[in-house]
Write an enzyme that holds these catalytic residues in place. Structure first.
Site, short mmCIF file in Angstrom:
data_model
loop_
_atom_site.label_atom_id
_atom_site.label_comp_id
_atom_site.label_asym_id
_atom_site.label_seq_id
_atom_site.Cartn_x
_atom_site.Cartn_y
_atom_site.Cartn_z
CG HIS A 1 -3.07 1.18 -2.48
ND1 HIS A 1 -1.70 1.06 -2.58
CD2 HIS A 1 -3.58 0.37 -3.43
CE1 HIS A 1 -1.40 0.21 -3.53
NE2 HIS A 1 -2.51 -0.22 -4.08
CG ASP B 1 -3.46 0.23 -12.76
OD1 ASP B 1 -2.51 -0.15 -13.43
OD2 ASP B 1 -3.41 0.38 -11.53
CG LEU C 1 -1.87 -1.20 1.35
CD1 LEU C 1 -2.72 -1.05 2.61
CD2 LEU C 1 -2.76 -1.35 0.11
O1 PAF Z 1 -5.21 -2.69 -9.49
C1 PAF Z 1 -4.95 -3.70 -8.80
O2 PAF Z 1 -4.29 -3.61 -7.75
C2 PAF Z 1 -5.45 -5.07 -9.24
O3 PAF Z 1 -5.45 -5.17 -10.63
C3 PAF Z 1 -6.83 -5.42 -8.67
C4 PAF Z 1 -7.91 -4.46 -9.15
C5 PAF Z 1 -6.77 -5.41 -7.14
C6 PAF Z 1 -7.23 -6.83 -9.12
O4 PAF Z 1 -6.31 -7.79 -8.68
#
Ligand code: PAF
Length: 283
Positions: free
Chosen positions: A37, A153, A33
């Protein structure tokens, strides 16, 4: 903060929160993290959600075994960080629970067609099927009203939105802006694998998308501008693309309006990505 790993305990805790009238917000992560996050958890807390964070390094989304082995794992610090952020339930499922048949393929997978074949999908076969399948499973086990994803992402975010529409999940997908270091580097769990010099070269990615966002132009001009910045910085370029933010279809030079510029490349053998909102000026 409650910590569970058992799937039934996870389902029951989520159901109990809903019965108490709480809106369940899911923050899916693979751990390691960082402040990116944190921003997802804060967004969930700001909306008053009962926050369920999952930490699961999903092997089915790694097409490269070396990348999976090298993925950082920091369970103790993650637990402390999640508790300090005010996560209500931390779920740490085991591989055996999530994918009992692994490494054999699972019979049921989710494939979001079209938008996952290019960009990250071109170099990482199977990656998005792995992500879509695990996110669908996390949704099924949690039953969230909202789920929080980072814009870093961007292709993953667009794919999850498409999956939610196509499969009828009653989940609001909340997109959270990219969190950056002071010098612009987008936060990523992979950044810890960069050398000092590599970290400097990696700044080419944020500079490339910032250069694209700085001044409207045609899609081709923006692509060339980003590629130039990436190459000058010493990034091994995978792509520099401008796309529609919903369908991810590559933009044409005749198009105008808001689009998304995305870049990817390797530095010190580490694959990095970045993106930004840009304005197209059609020819
Ligand atoms: O973005 C991420 O950390 C991963 O692709 C996820 C969404 C937790 C799926 O494993």
């Amino acid at each position: 903060m409650e910590v569970v790993s058992d799937l039934d305990a996870w389902r029951h805790a989520a159901a109990a929160a809903r019965q108490r009238g709480r809106t369940v917000g899911l923050v899916p992560t693979m751990g390691a993290l960082h402040a990116g996050h944190d921003s997802l958890v804060r967004a969930a807390r700001d909306r008053g959600d009962y926050v369920i964070m999952t930490i699961f390094v999903n092997p089915r989304q790694f097409n490269d075994p070396a990348d999976l082995r090298a993925y950082p794992r920091t369970p103790e610090t993650d637990r402390a960080r999640a508790a300090a952020l005010g996560v209500d339930l931390l779920v740490e499922p085991s591989l055996e629970q999530m994918w009992p048949a692994y490494p054999a393929p699972v019979a049921t997978t989710v494939h979001v067609g079209g938008m996952t074949e290019h960009l990250e999908g071109a170099d990482r076969p199977g990656h998005f099927d792995g992500v879509a399948s695990v996110v669908a499973k996390l949704f099924a086990l949690t039953g969230p009203a909202r789920a929080y994803f980072g814009e870093k992402d961007f292709q993953q975010l667009a794919m999850v939105r498409q999956m939610v529409t196509d499969l009828g999940f009653a989940v609001e997908v909340v997109a959270c802006p990219i969190v950056r270091e002071e010098d612009g580097l987008a936060l990523s769990s992979r950044n810890v694998r960069l050398s000092g010099a590599g970290r400097q070269r990696a700044l080419g990615l944020s500079r490339a998308v910032a250069a694209a966002a700085a001044q409207p132009a045609t899609a081709s001009v923006l692509r060339q501008r980003m590629r130039g910045v990436l190459e000058a910085a010493g990034v091994e370029v995978a792509y520099a693309e401008v796309v529609d933010p919903v369908s991810l279809r590559p933009s044409r030079d005749t198009e105008s309006g808001r689009r998304r510029a995305l870049v990817a490349g390797r530095v010190d053998g580490v694959r990095l990505i970045d993106n930004a909102d840009v304005e197209l000026e059609g020819e």
